[in-house]
Structure formats: C-alpha cells, structure tokens
Design an enzyme around this catalytic site. Structure first.
Site, PDB file in Angstrom:
ATOM      1  N   ASN A  11       0.577  -1.050  -0.037  1.00  0.00           N
ATOM      2  CA  ASN A  11      -0.097   0.311   0.473  1.00  0.00           C
ATOM      3  C   ASN A  11       0.945   1.638  -0.121  1.00  0.00           C
ATOM      4  O   ASN A  11       1.360   1.659   0.964  1.00  0.00           O
ATOM      5  CB  ASN A  11      -0.787   0.118   1.516  1.00  0.00           C
ATOM      6  CG  ASN A  11      -1.854   1.033   1.250  1.00  0.00           C
ATOM      7  OD1 ASN A  11      -2.149   2.116   0.397  1.00  0.00           O
ATOM      8  ND2 ASN A  11      -2.382   1.684   2.640  1.00  0.00           N
ATOM      9  N   LYS A  13       0.346   4.269  -0.277  1.00  0.00           N
ATOM     10  CA  LYS A  13      -0.452   5.823   0.314  1.00  0.00           C
ATOM     11  C   LYS A  13       0.258   7.020  -0.722  1.00  0.00           C
ATOM     12  O   LYS A  13      -0.074   6.338  -1.896  1.00  0.00           O
ATOM     13  CB  LYS A  13       0.054   5.522   1.878  1.00  0.00           C
ATOM     14  CG  LYS A  13       0.162   3.918   2.779  1.00  0.00           C
ATOM     15  CD  LYS A  13      -0.134   5.108   4.115  1.00  0.00           C
ATOM     16  CE  LYS A  13      -0.247   3.636   4.521  1.00  0.00           C
ATOM     17  NZ  LYS A  13      -0.194   3.744   5.952  1.00  0.00           N
ATOM     18  N   HIS A  99      -9.686   1.478   5.150  1.00  0.00           N
ATOM     19  CA  HIS A  99      -8.516   1.705   5.899  1.00  0.00           C
ATOM     20  C   HIS A  99      -8.664   2.703   6.701  1.00  0.00           C
ATOM     21  O   HIS A  99      -9.427   3.797   6.394  1.00  0.00           O
ATOM     22  CB  HIS A  99      -6.711   2.464   4.611  1.00  0.00           C
ATOM     23  CG  HIS A  99      -5.951   1.899   5.431  1.00  0.00           C
ATOM     24  ND1 HIS A  99      -5.215   3.360   5.846  1.00  0.00           N
ATOM     25  CD2 HIS A  99      -4.952   1.520   5.110  1.00  0.00           C
ATOM     26  CE1 HIS A  99      -4.491   2.874   6.820  1.00  0.00           C
ATOM     27  NE2 HIS A  99      -3.871   2.000   5.480  1.00  0.00           N
ATOM     28  N   GLU A 101      -6.527   5.547   7.938  1.00  0.00           N
ATOM     29  CA  GLU A 101      -6.484   6.915   7.119  1.00  0.00           C
ATOM     30  C   GLU A 101      -7.441   7.614   5.995  1.00  0.00           C
ATOM     31  O   GLU A 101      -7.727   9.003   6.579  1.00  0.00           O
ATOM     32  CB  GLU A 101      -5.312   6.907   6.330  1.00  0.00           C
ATOM     33  CG  GLU A 101      -4.535   6.275   7.449  1.00  0.00           C
ATOM     34  CD  GLU A 101      -2.825   6.054   6.622  1.00  0.00           C
ATOM     35  OE1 GLU A 101      -3.402   5.433   5.347  1.00  0.00           O
ATOM     36  OE2 GLU A 101      -1.756   5.291   7.337  1.00  0.00           O
ATOM     37  N   GLU A 168      -5.638  -3.903  10.544  1.00  0.00           N
ATOM     38  CA  GLU A 168      -4.185  -3.120  11.171  1.00  0.00           C
ATOM     39  C   GLU A 168      -4.333  -2.401  12.536  1.00  0.00           C
ATOM     40  O   GLU A 168      -5.545  -1.097  11.842  1.00  0.00           O
ATOM     41  CB  GLU A 168      -4.306  -1.660   9.845  1.00  0.00           C
ATOM     42  CG  GLU A 168      -4.088  -3.111   8.293  1.00  0.00           C
ATOM     43  CD  GLU A 168      -3.844  -1.838   7.026  1.00  0.00           C
ATOM     44  OE1 GLU A 168      -2.424  -2.122   6.556  1.00  0.00           O
ATOM     45  OE2 GLU A 168      -4.006  -0.743   7.239  1.00  0.00           O
ATOM     46  N   GLY A 174       2.158   3.090  10.820  1.00  0.00           N
ATOM     47  CA  GLY A 174       3.711   3.952  10.838  1.00  0.00           C
ATOM     48  C   GLY A 174       4.512   4.146  12.407  1.00  0.00           C
ATOM     49  O   GLY A 174       5.267   4.848  12.448  1.00  0.00           O
ATOM     50  N   SER A 211       3.608  -1.852  10.660  1.00  0.00           N
ATOM     51  CA  SER A 211       4.602  -1.304  11.072  1.00  0.00           C
ATOM     52  C   SER A 211       5.713  -3.062  10.084  1.00  0.00           C
ATOM     53  O   SER A 211       6.411  -3.257  10.820  1.00  0.00           O
ATOM     54  CB  SER A 211       4.864  -1.075  12.291  1.00  0.00           C
ATOM     55  OG  SER A 211       4.748   0.014  12.542  1.00  0.00           O
TER      56      SER A 211
HETATM   57  P1  13P Z   1       3.000   0.789   7.624  1.00  0.00           P
HETATM   58  O1  13P Z   1       3.558  -0.317   7.044  1.00  0.00           O
HETATM   59  O2  13P Z   1       3.978   1.927   7.056  1.00  0.00           O
HETATM   60  O3  13P Z   1       2.967   0.740   9.047  1.00  0.00           O
HETATM   61  O4  13P Z   1       1.409   1.110   7.294  1.00  0.00           O
HETATM   62  C1  13P Z   1       0.553  -0.170   7.267  1.00  0.00           C
HETATM   63  C2  13P Z   1      -0.203   0.033   5.962  1.00  0.00           C
HETATM   64  O5  13P Z   1      -1.325   1.520   6.528  1.00  0.00           O
HETATM   65  C3  13P Z   1      -0.779  -0.456   5.428  1.00  0.00           C
HETATM   66  O6  13P Z   1      -1.806  -0.068   4.807  1.00  0.00           O
END
Ligand code: 13P
Length: 250
Positions: A11, A13, A99, A101, A168, A174, A211
């Site tokens: 992903n 982003k 997600h 976010e 997640e 992150g 992460s």
């Molecule tokens: P990270 O691997 O950067 O923590 O992000 C995870 C994520 O949100 C994948 O959708």
C-alpha cells in the site's frame, strides 16, 4: 507459514511518481525468478500510477489494486472521485476499503459497506481493513470494535469469497510498534472464528498490517494462521519489500 499461500500487499498511500516504475521493475524481476513459492504480490499505488503500473504488470505474477474508490456504482458528478468501474477498466483486481486513514477522513462503516457492494458488482476483489485505536485497545474494546467493523462492513453481502480481511491496529501503523506475537495470534484466531461462525465465510483469509518490515518479518511469520501482510512504508523500497517476501519463506 511457509507452506501456505501468502499475500504480500504493497500500500503506497500518497507516495510514488513516474520514477517508481524502477522499483516495480525490480520486484517484477524478482517475482519471475522466485517462482517456486506460493504467494501473490498486490501493488496498490496511488491512482495516478495505476495505468502505468497496469501496463507493466501484464503477463507477470504481480496484481494491481487501488487504495480506495467511490461508493456510487454509476459514473456521475463526484469531483475528485474514481469509480469501481474505472478501476476495473485499468486492469486492477483489488481495492482497499476501510483503511484507517480513509476512515479518519470520514469513511463510515456504511460507506465501507456500499463500496464493497459496488466492488462486488464490478467483479473486483476487496481488501477490507479493520483495526482499533490505542485508546480502544487500552479500554479493552478491541474485539468489539473489530466485530462491529466486520459486521457493518459486510452487512447484506452474500458473495464473500473474494474478501481479504486486513487487521491493522491503528497504533501500529507507521509507528514501528508491532503487537506481541501471542496477542496477535490470539486476535487472528478470534477473527477467523468470528468470520466462520457469524459471518459465514468458509475459509476466511486474514492479513496483518502495521509497521511490517524486513526485520520484524522473521517474528511475524511465526503466526501460522496469518494469510499475508499489508505493507506500507517498507513496500516503497524494492530491496526491503523483496527481503520481506524472501524471509517469510526461509
Ligand atoms: P506501515 O507499514 O507504514 O506501518 O503502514 C501500514 C498500512 O497502513 C498499510 O495499509
């Protein structure tokens, strides 16, 4: 985990530009020589790269996904939005929904549900993200939150065989912090049991995201019940992404 089929989802982003094709090329090359293992690589770049990536992954074992879509079925006056139909036409096979976010920006369980229905109608596969905040975890509300996100997101959905659930925990995205192996194992088992018994999915697939990197993968892969990983930051670097895949199977 080494003997089962594993999904590795990148992903990206809001990262990546035209030069990112170099990164994709390296992973394509790797996937062509690393044929023996049972796994899928699903790239979810930003919309702006879907077309370019789609042409590159043709006839490779890499699949393409989008990071979101609009919930309306018909193309209409929704400035700034992309429909499931448009995504399908670009050659993508998957779409991420729910997600954290995107939920943060206003996506409700009801919208998640509408998006899933639209995606199924367009024969697209779904990566449904669920996860609790740190405060919900501290209040011991995790299972309740996850159950609600699943039940509401999948309400009235009959065709459930093309849905990957990505757990997640928001406090892990992150941050470099991952759950304790015992705790994660317990949660994934609970989720699978819930998906089988209450949601009536025969063979549910549950992935972990948050992460994941080339170092902690040796630890995370011990959780046999997992069906793969949703990877953010570490998937930008082809070297790190490839390392994660290789180390999963060593
Ligand atoms: P990270 O691997 O950067 O923590 O992000 C995870 C994520 O949100 C994948 O959708």
């Amino acid at each position: 985990m080494t003997n089962k089929f594993i999904h590795f989802i990148a992903n990206w982003k809001m990262f990546g530009d035209i030069n990112s094709i170099k990164s994709l090329n390296k992973v394509i090359k790797f996937s062509n020589i690393y044929k023996k293992k049972k796994f899928s690589i699903i790239y979810c770049p930003p919309y702006t790269l879907l077309n370019l990536f789609s042409r590159k992954v043709k006839n490779t074992r890499i699949l393409l996904g989008a990071q979101n879509c609009h919930h309306e079925q018909k193309n209409s006056a929704f400035t700034g939005s992309i429909s499931a139909k448009m995504i399908k036409k670009l050659g993508a096979k998957y779409v991420i929904v729910g997600h954290s976010e995107v939920r943060d920006a206003g996506e409700t369980d009801l919208l998640v549900n509408k998006k899933i229905k639209t995606l199924i109608d367009n024969n697209l596969k779904i990566i449904l993200c669920i996860g609790e905040t740190l405060s919900q975890k501290k209040k011991k509300q995790t299972f309740k939150v996850l159950k609600n996100q699943i039940s509401r997101g999948l309400k009235g959905i009959k065709k459930k065989n093309n849905i990957l659930i990505a757990y997640e925990p928001i406090w892990s995205i992150g941050t470099g912090i991952i759950p304790k192996i015992f705790d994660l194992d317990r949660k994934i088992k609970y989720l699978k049991n819930f998906l089988i018994k209450k949601i009536k999915i025969k063979n549910p697939k549950v992935l972990y995201g948050g992460s994941v990197n080339h170092k902690n993968i040796t630890y995370l892969k011990k959780i046999d019940i997992l069906d793969g990983f949703l990877i953010g930051g570490a998937s930008h670097s082809p070297k790190k992404f490839i390392d994660i895949i290789k180390k999963t199977f060593i």
